[in-house]
Design a protein around this motif. Sequence first.
Motif: not given
Length: 438
Positions: A416-420, A267-273, A19-28
């Motif tokens: 999101a993490l697994a596909a990174q 996931l689309a919203r997450y990766y777009k950000q 979480l410190s490396a990737q902000d996943l807050s958009v996936i809520n």
Amino acid sequence: MTRQKLFVTAFTLLLGTSLSAQDLSVINQQEATRMLQTLSHDNMQGRAAFSAGIEKAADFISSEFQAAGLLPLNSNGSSQGASYRQTFHVHRLTPSQTEVTLGKKKIAPEHLFVNTAHEGINWKHKNKINIISIPAGENFRAAFGKANAEERDAIVLVHPSHAEAFANYRGYFARGGVKKEIGKGSSKVFVLTDQPSPKKYEVKFANKVEKLPLSNVIGMIEGKRKDEFVVFSGHYDHIGFHHTIDGDSIANGADDDASGTTAMMMLARYYKQQPQPERTLIFAAFTAEEIGGHGSRYFSEQLNPDQIVAMFNIEMVGKPSKFGPNSAYLTGYEKSDLGKMMQKRLEGTTYNIHPDPYPEQNLFYRSDNATLARLGVPAHTISSVQIDQDKTYHTVKDEFELLDMPHFTSMIRAIALAAQGVVSGEDTPLRVDKALVR
């Protein structure tokens, strides 16, 4: 401990240092709930192909792609005025006449069904049609499959001991079907009878044929490597109206597959950000999965499969898996090393990707990943449904209220993490051996 506290604890462990490396807050959970509730609402009428409900669903998905800032597939760098819809046409065939006489006996309609992509059939004994028998004691499903695979036209005589299975198949084929092309392939006429091979026969059959549009909804994020594609997908169609239970006849398809479609949109919203990905990301909502996978088949014809690095197809992820909290399974796990790569990216979390625990269900071939897998793409479906126990599958009870939204939200974040590694270009899974995919 309350369910919410359990979720927070598990979720903190799941993300760990990631979480410190990737902000996943958009996936809520709030946004996931909004999207999933919208797709599975009664006003979508079960999202059956060719219905007003699926058109409404396509409009909603398009609006979400636009709000996220995705480009339509094959656009020239601007979403203005371009459509996210990938529209194509198929033929819907509906039986309008079926008459069969064996010897001198006219067969009752309930003892007949036909599988054909032709507009009509007119057979008499002089046509010398192949006769196939499915006697008592045979495995009907296996015998049906073998007969149906015959390249020659055939009349298939089914012994009355198979009446129950015959009725189930008849119920399916009597509704008609959808074909990309008409007038090609062999025809099979199935007859429930104890008659031996007839000396004379006559078959008259006609289909009503309609050419109708279907639409996938596709958005993309262009990567630095423009010609290397990673696909995230889910099918947005369902079965529409179904057997009424307690006054409800709408099969909302919340888990199947509003859940997968919502996960794909999140996931689309997450990766777009995130910063521009190394590989081009394609987000696909497929149509007509429930009636033969026509959407994914058309999609596969628009791209060079050798340029598709991987496909993460998402289906029925709204309920926890048999492996417990923070777990999912990947269909066809053994057919490539994508699952191992995903699991490696999840090291240090409590999330696990398991091989498919239901091989007898044939799940790898029952979703939209199969079309691309047959072309050599490492294409798999991520799921968590306990399919052997789920009583709501393809019923009017597949509703939002039965889904576990904390689980669902953590599933999306874990994907999101697994596909990174694949998205960043660091991981490249092995191709599927086309010779081993039927």
